[in-house]
Design an enzyme around this catalytic site. Sequence first.
Site, mmCIF file in Angstrom:
data_model
loop_
_atom_site.group_PDB
_atom_site.id
_atom_site.type_symbol
_atom_site.label_atom_id
_atom_site.label_comp_id
_atom_site.label_asym_id
_atom_site.label_seq_id
_atom_site.Cartn_x
_atom_site.Cartn_y
_atom_site.Cartn_z
ATOM 1 C CG HIS A 22 -56.398 15.463 -127.354
ATOM 2 N ND1 HIS A 22 -56.633 14.114 -127.490
ATOM 3 C CD2 HIS A 22 -57.391 16.075 -128.047
ATOM 4 C CE1 HIS A 22 -57.723 13.911 -128.217
ATOM 5 N NE2 HIS A 22 -58.197 15.087 -128.568
ATOM 6 N NE ARG A 30 -60.198 10.325 -130.726
ATOM 7 C CZ ARG A 30 -60.637 11.570 -130.541
ATOM 8 N NH1 ARG A 30 -59.894 12.601 -130.926
ATOM 9 N NH2 ARG A 30 -61.807 11.790 -129.959
ATOM 10 C CD GLU A 89 -54.173 11.873 -126.841
ATOM 11 O OE1 GLU A 89 -55.218 12.186 -126.220
ATOM 12 O OE2 GLU A 89 -53.977 12.178 -128.025
#
Length: 318
Positions: free
Chosen positions: A278, A231, A260
């Site tokens: 991601h 993360r 994000e």
Amino acid sequence: MEVVLSDTPFVDDELFRERLDADVTVADTSTEAAVSAAAETADALVVDVNTPVTAAVFEACESLELVARAGTGVDNVDVAAAAEHGVTVTNVPDYSTDEVATHALSLLLACKRRLRQYDAEVRDGDWAWEAGRPLSPVVGSTLGVVSFGAIARRLVELAEGLALDVAVYDPYVDEETVTEYGARRVDFGTLLDEADAVSVHAPLTDETRGMFDAEAFEAMADDAVLVNVGRGGIIDEDALYDALTGGELAAAGLDVLAEEPPDGSPLFDLENVLVTPHAGFYSERSLATLNETLIADVQAVRSGDDPEHVVDPDADWR
């Protein structure tokens, strides 16, 4: 049954409609207010990583029986509040183990071999192997792994041919388990001191938030690289920038960021930073597995059965 899905491309709403005898809707779930409005009368809520499922959501959505996280991490879901309101929380912990482990290894090798810098130099017309100097070897180097769950263990298996000395920091995994993978269990300070590369796999918790700060980077070797597929909030990005520009760290490979999608970042200006959106979870196979598991979880709850992957609200380090 009413099922609300986050508006995200990796949840197949048509498949949900085909497989479930339910009222399936797709909704904006980007804010707490949006989630509360969308799921006010819902029985099940299927959410992505950017969906804030807070205590206020559970207060507003009294019909909820299930929150199904379309992915592994559940740091965006208040699991304790869910338990207080009698709501089951599930995730899909193993749908993309190979994909994320492979992605971590790819980032690691790309950073260690300075592929981004080489590519940029060649595109600018400079055909020079010296552009990557100095390079330290990968084979036989020390890999530090932060959090030793399924993905990190798979990474160690995939990298076996590189003869790495693997040092693991995970206070919730016993030494015997670490040893089974040919690795050493160490404290965080030792990992920082000894690692030529560090791969981060931890979830975001109060314990892990900002654990890679200026002090951590100062403790790492100047030619070390950092990879993060856990993360974004685990890394202090301002401190990372300073370390990369100040010669305290050689390179970073990031699949996750604190924000994000990001609204720009000074890290993007650095040739020794490789960023992916991601995307570590992704393959067509992993998406299919993800959706099948989510649908099975909703079906189980509707039938009064226990879903396969219920998140334990009392877990120490999810």
